[in-house]
Design an enzyme around this catalytic site. Sequence first.
Site, PDB file in Angstrom:
ATOM      1  N   ASP A 223      -2.562  10.262   3.606  1.00 26.22           N
ATOM      2  CA  ASP A 223      -3.937   9.838   3.911  1.00 26.22           C
ATOM      3  C   ASP A 223      -4.603  10.859   4.827  1.00 26.22           C
ATOM      4  O   ASP A 223      -4.436  10.833   6.043  1.00 26.22           O
ATOM      5  CB  ASP A 223      -3.930   8.456   4.562  1.00 26.22           C
ATOM      6  CG  ASP A 223      -5.348   7.961   4.856  1.00 26.22           C
ATOM      7  OD1 ASP A 223      -6.309   8.572   4.362  1.00 26.22           O
ATOM      8  OD2 ASP A 223      -5.480   6.937   5.575  1.00 26.22           O
TER       9      ASP A 223
ATOM     10  N   ASP B 127       1.888   6.650   5.241  1.00 27.27           N
ATOM     11  CA  ASP B 127       0.878   5.680   4.811  1.00 27.27           C
ATOM     12  C   ASP B 127       1.263   4.970   3.504  1.00 27.27           C
ATOM     13  O   ASP B 127       0.497   4.166   2.986  1.00 27.27           O
ATOM     14  CB  ASP B 127      -0.492   6.364   4.690  1.00 27.27           C
ATOM     15  CG  ASP B 127      -1.647   5.405   4.953  1.00 27.27           C
ATOM     16  OD1 ASP B 127      -1.434   4.383   5.635  1.00 27.27           O
ATOM     17  OD2 ASP B 127      -2.765   5.681   4.465  1.00 27.27           O
TER      18      ASP B 127
ATOM     19  N   ASP C 242     -12.097   6.952   4.537  1.00 28.05           N
ATOM     20  CA  ASP C 242     -10.824   6.745   5.234  1.00 28.05           C
ATOM     21  C   ASP C 242     -10.386   5.275   5.197  1.00 28.05           C
ATOM     22  O   ASP C 242      -9.260   4.962   5.559  1.00 28.05           O
ATOM     23  CB  ASP C 242     -10.931   7.249   6.671  1.00 28.05           C
ATOM     24  CG  ASP C 242      -9.570   7.491   7.308  1.00 28.05           C
ATOM     25  OD1 ASP C 242      -8.565   7.465   6.566  1.00 28.05           O
ATOM     26  OD2 ASP C 242      -9.522   7.712   8.537  1.00 28.05           O
TER      27      ASP C 242
ATOM     28  N   LYS D  71      -9.794  12.969   8.664  1.00 27.98           N
ATOM     29  CA  LYS D  71      -9.229  12.605   9.965  1.00 27.98           C
ATOM     30  C   LYS D  71      -9.084  13.848  10.830  1.00 27.98           C
ATOM     31  O   LYS D  71      -8.946  14.955  10.313  1.00 27.98           O
ATOM     32  CB  LYS D  71      -7.821  12.012   9.760  1.00 27.98           C
ATOM     33  CG  LYS D  71      -7.779  10.614   9.162  1.00 27.98           C
ATOM     34  CD  LYS D  71      -6.328  10.164   8.977  1.00 27.98           C
ATOM     35  CE  LYS D  71      -6.223   8.785   8.349  1.00 27.98           C
ATOM     36  NZ  LYS D  71      -6.724   7.709   9.195  1.00 27.98           N
TER      37      LYS D  71
ATOM     38  N   LYS E  82       0.847  -1.202   0.000  1.00 27.76           N
ATOM     39  CA  LYS E  82       0.000   0.000   0.000  1.00 27.76           C
ATOM     40  C   LYS E  82       0.879   1.247   0.000  1.00 27.76           C
ATOM     41  O   LYS E  82       1.741   1.406   0.855  1.00 27.76           O
ATOM     42  CB  LYS E  82      -0.893   0.001   1.252  1.00 27.76           C
ATOM     43  CG  LYS E  82      -1.606   1.342   1.508  1.00 27.76           C
ATOM     44  CD  LYS E  82      -2.490   1.317   2.769  1.00 27.76           C
ATOM     45  CE  LYS E  82      -3.059   2.693   3.094  1.00 27.76           C
ATOM     46  NZ  LYS E  82      -3.880   2.720   4.327  1.00 27.76           N
TER      47      LYS E  82
ATOM     48  N   ARG F 163      -7.737  -0.563   1.708  1.00 28.53           N
ATOM     49  CA  ARG F 163      -8.254  -1.864   1.265  1.00 28.53           C
ATOM     50  C   ARG F 163      -8.803  -1.794  -0.147  1.00 28.53           C
ATOM     51  O   ARG F 163      -8.844  -2.800  -0.854  1.00 28.53           O
ATOM     52  CB  ARG F 163      -9.295  -2.384   2.271  1.00 28.53           C
ATOM     53  CG  ARG F 163     -10.501  -1.513   2.444  1.00 28.53           C
ATOM     54  CD  ARG F 163     -11.252  -1.825   3.728  1.00 28.53           C
ATOM     55  NE  ARG F 163     -10.561  -1.273   4.895  1.00 28.53           N
ATOM     56  CZ  ARG F 163     -10.968  -1.431   6.153  1.00 28.53           C
ATOM     57  NH1 ARG F 163     -12.060  -2.129   6.424  1.00 28.53           N
ATOM     58  NH2 ARG F 163     -10.272  -0.904   7.143  1.00 28.53           N
TER      59      ARG F 163
END
Length: 481
Positions: A255, A273, A332, A262, A250, A336
């Site tokens: 992010d 990230d 967020d 966030k 990833k 995935r």
Amino acid sequence: MVLIGATGGAVENVSAELLAVGLYKGEAPEGLGDAASEVVSSGDFAGKLGDTSLLYGQEQAPRLLLVGLGERESFDLERLRRASATAARRARALKLREAALALPQEAEARETARAAAEGAILGLYRFDRHKSGAESHELETFWLVSGEHDLEQAIEGTDVGQKVASGAVLARDLANEPSNVATPAYLAEKAREVCQRHGMQVTVLDRAGLQEEGLTGLSTVGRSASNEPRFIVLEHRKGGDAAPIVLVGKAVTFDSGGISIKPSSGLEDMKFDMSGGAAVLGAMEALGALDLALNVVALVPATENLPGGDAYKPGDVLKLHSGKTVEIVTTDAEGRLILADALSYARRYEPAAVIDCATLTGACHVALGDHASGLMGNDEGLISEVRAAGEAAGERAWHLPLFEEYTEQIKGDVADIKNSGGRYGGALTAGAFLKEFADYPWAHLDIAGTAYGKKDNAYTPKGATGVPTRLLVEFLLGRAS
Ligand code: BES
Ligand code: MN
Ligand code: ZN
């Protein structure tokens, strides 16, 4: 990078500005002179792991550094990595150019030399390229002293250790870079450099390429970013017609959470990230340097996750690369989505095994703290192999379950699945999500708690740790032998 040399013979024949010697707890030094005997018998130096004592005027070397190794029964290569880092750092702090470390005799010279080389290089690591007044003194050479008879082994181990460490150093450098430097395009450029150095093939898909390939998760997460997303593919083909191992990392270069933004506190750490992607590129660097006889493919989906007028939104439904539909509960949970695309893209290689690594969930950090990555998967054999590789590398991974109930938790209301299963078992519902896209032996490493740290450890300065680069390399070394 400091050069690691190997030399064989008695320590008194080594001429270095500083000679470091490991000592076990409660044991008297032998043949190191009176001052060393006294500093131990007086109780001033107990040999605890991390303890040091610097002695002058000894005949072995102008400076003799005693380094504690802890209990003899507890000796392992991880302790040696730490002791080696401690010695190398002390030598640098003293502004020396050369130093030496006597390798302990408790394990094979090939292994001790490798571990000591890794420890020294990683311990000396600094990320200071953006500092104008950076400390410029570098230790030039760190000698590892083995017995005369196993010098050959020590030389081999030193070579392997340097190559493995160079991969971890690349991973740290990439992950430490701020997001205004380490953009998806920058990572693609670095991947090209790795491939050029080691004769690998590289393919980079840009925004148009993503759309053509149907990598919808990646193109959707990256839609609102002006630093465009990339899908980076590296191929090391040295294994004949064997089924390849695929590594997936990833690489969310920043992010923010997107529309599900966030909180601002600690947000600067979200430059890390992309640590999974950095580790995969680092592992490819080491793999190329080691020139292992394997087929290995690396897939790095790289993007920013930002809010914007064009951003994807909670409630949206996407059809991912595999054809499965996903309902967005939160923007967020972006990691995935891009990993799902990479995992289904991996099918075309008919892989022998796929390992993905990702700073995927805060929940994993809560579960395991800073000291182990979460390890999940669909194949017990592969999971044990990855766990063992982590243990050997000093990058621990701990097996967590993917019970069917976690898959139940992510069943979609209006689509096949949803991208969040709520707060409880967050690392496991994320794992269950990825499992939907892996129809080959697969293991997943959640490195949210291990990829970067807030404090300086023996051979890991604060910031990016490089985890799990060395775990991946260890795994590949195991597959190559
Ligand atoms: N990159 C984060 C995970 C993360 C959090 C890594 C903290 C390192 C430190 C990931 O994209 C994320 O935001 N995960 C969410 C998932 C949730 C919204 C289902 C999380 O962990 O809160
Ligand atoms: Mn996120
Ligand atoms: Zn993320």
